[in-house]
Enzyme design. Structure first.
Site, PDB file in Angstrom:
ATOM      1  N   MET A   1      -3.375   9.441  -7.913  1.00 15.09           N
ATOM      2  CA  MET A   1      -3.229   8.193  -7.171  1.00 15.09           C
ATOM      3  C   MET A   1      -4.402   8.014  -6.218  1.00 15.09           C
ATOM      4  SD  MET A   1      -0.073   6.944  -4.765  1.00 15.09           S
ATOM      5  CE  MET A   1      -0.194   5.477  -3.764  1.00 15.09           C
ATOM      6  N   CYS A   2      -4.813   6.785  -5.992  1.00 16.13           N
ATOM      7  CA  CYS A   2      -5.903   6.454  -5.085  1.00 16.13           C
ATOM      8  C   CYS A   2      -5.404   5.457  -4.049  1.00 16.13           C
ATOM      9  CB  CYS A   2      -7.081   5.869  -5.861  1.00 16.13           C
ATOM     10  SG  CYS A   2      -7.599   6.872  -7.277  1.00 16.13           S
ATOM     11  N   GLU A   3      -6.274   5.099  -3.117  1.00 12.87           N
ATOM     12  CA  GLU A   3      -5.924   4.050  -2.157  1.00 12.87           C
ATOM     13  C   GLU A   3      -7.043   3.021  -2.092  1.00 12.87           C
ATOM     14  OE1 GLU A   3      -3.827   4.370   1.329  1.00 12.87           O
ATOM     15  OE2 GLU A   3      -2.690   6.167   0.764  1.00 12.87           O
TER      16      GLU A   3
END
Length: 347
Positions: A1-3
């Site tokens: 997951m990234c932001e």
């Protein structure tokens, strides 16, 4: 997951405060960081395949006076492709005379079934592949934003069918923000307007008075995977595409945008049908200093027609996008429109 982090303001701003909050999350997203901005008509992209909190360059960016109306930033937790510079977001390509920048949050599967043409990835990520497919489809289908965003939404939905997909992209004029249609990734936006007051940063035990550091004429939107402050952040709806320009929300497929509400206000205050030409003139006469060009106003008109809030007058002998075309609100929607306008005192 990234932001993800996106910014669209009415004036060129620095991104120091937002980056200070954003970088605190890099301990959980240690595989790369990057930021893109448009100090002029050309994009600048700075990125490294290391943790943002450990990056001397990231600290330099926070303290030097980089300014832009639009920013896109990303911190990466690798799920596809090795940790490397070419796999670090944001990605950039030239489409016609525009430099497009793109960042993605999510993991796609079987995305190689999406057929590419002209645009091809340099690295190994699903994200860059999706970006190349998006550009291929925009170019091949000759998508014109002034005709609405249905065709663009269809492309985003097709990519989204391959797995979780939130993204931000921009051509330096528009900022596009899309949320996964199954809600598998979060995405929020904040409309920041004066008068500015003290706020608290969520990731730090720190309070700052925005009035001390912000130009009182600055206003705009911040988009983030998760809220950065204790302000009034709003959740994107599943499958929602929001388009921002000149600090204003000009389109959403799931809600009425700022631009659409202003058009509705003009129509409701008129005792008779109003031409597209006069709608443009009235918008440009509003107190806030925004220039509404014909193409942007047509986006709002097209969206309101599609959402069935307005109707073109049957006596017209021209197409809906002609300056002499005239419009009025649909009688059955007027009570709903009036309620929405009453709730929004800024109009």
């Amino acid at each position: 997951m990234c932001e993800l982090l996106g910014i669209c303001f009415n004036k060129k701003v620095n991104v120091r405060l937002s980056l200070n909050s954003f970088k605190q999350r890099s301990d959980m997203h240690p595989n790369g960081w990057g930021i893109a901005f448009y100090p002029d008509e050309f994009v600048r992209v700075i990125k490294e395949p290391i943790k943002m909190n450990d990056a001397l360059l990231a600290n330099c960016i926070r303290w030097i006076n980089i300014k832009s109306k639009i920013f896109i930033a990303h911190i990466r937790k690798a799920s596809a492709g090795k940790v490397s510079y070419v796999n670090t977001h944001p990605f950039v390509r030239k489409l016609d005379d525009k430099e497009i920048v793109f960042a993605h949050n999510g993991t796609l599967y079987d995305y190689w079934d999406l057929e590419l043409d002209e645009f091809y990835p340099i690295g190994e990520t699903d994200s860059e592949y999706a970006f190349c497919y998006l550009l291929s489809q925009i170019k091949n289908n000759k998508i014109n934003y002034g005709e609405g965003f249905d065709a663009l939404l269809d492309i985003l939905y097709e990519i989204n069918s391959c797995g979780p997909f939130n993204c931000l992209f921009s051509d330096g004029e528009y900022l596009f923000a899309y949320k996964d249609y199954e809600g598998k990734r979060d995405l929020y936006f904040l409309k920041r307007t004066p008068p500015y007051k003290p706020i608290k940063l969520i990731d730090e035990d720190y309070t700052v008075n925005l009035g001390d550091i912000k130009n009182p004429k600055e206003e705009g939107f911040i988009i983030a995977t998760n809220p950065l402050t204790n302000e009034n952040w709003q959740h994107f709806k599943n499958g929602e595409l929001i388009v921002f320009k000149n600090w204003e929300m000009i389109y959403s497929n799931k809600r009425l945008s700022d631009l659409e509400l202003k058009i509705l206000k003009i129509l409701r205050e008129s005792p008779h049908r109003v031409s597209l030409r006069d709608i443009i003139k009235n918008l440009n006469d509003l107190p806030k200093n925004i220039e509404y060009d014909e193409s942007v106003v047509k986006i709002g008109i097209r969206s309101l027609l599609d959402k069935e809030y307005i109707k073109q007058d049957g006596r017209d002998t021209v197409n809906w996008d002609d300056l002499e075309a005239t419009f009025y609100t649909k009688p059955k929607r007027r009570a709903e429109i009036d309620k929405k306008l009453k709730e929004l005192r800024w109009l």
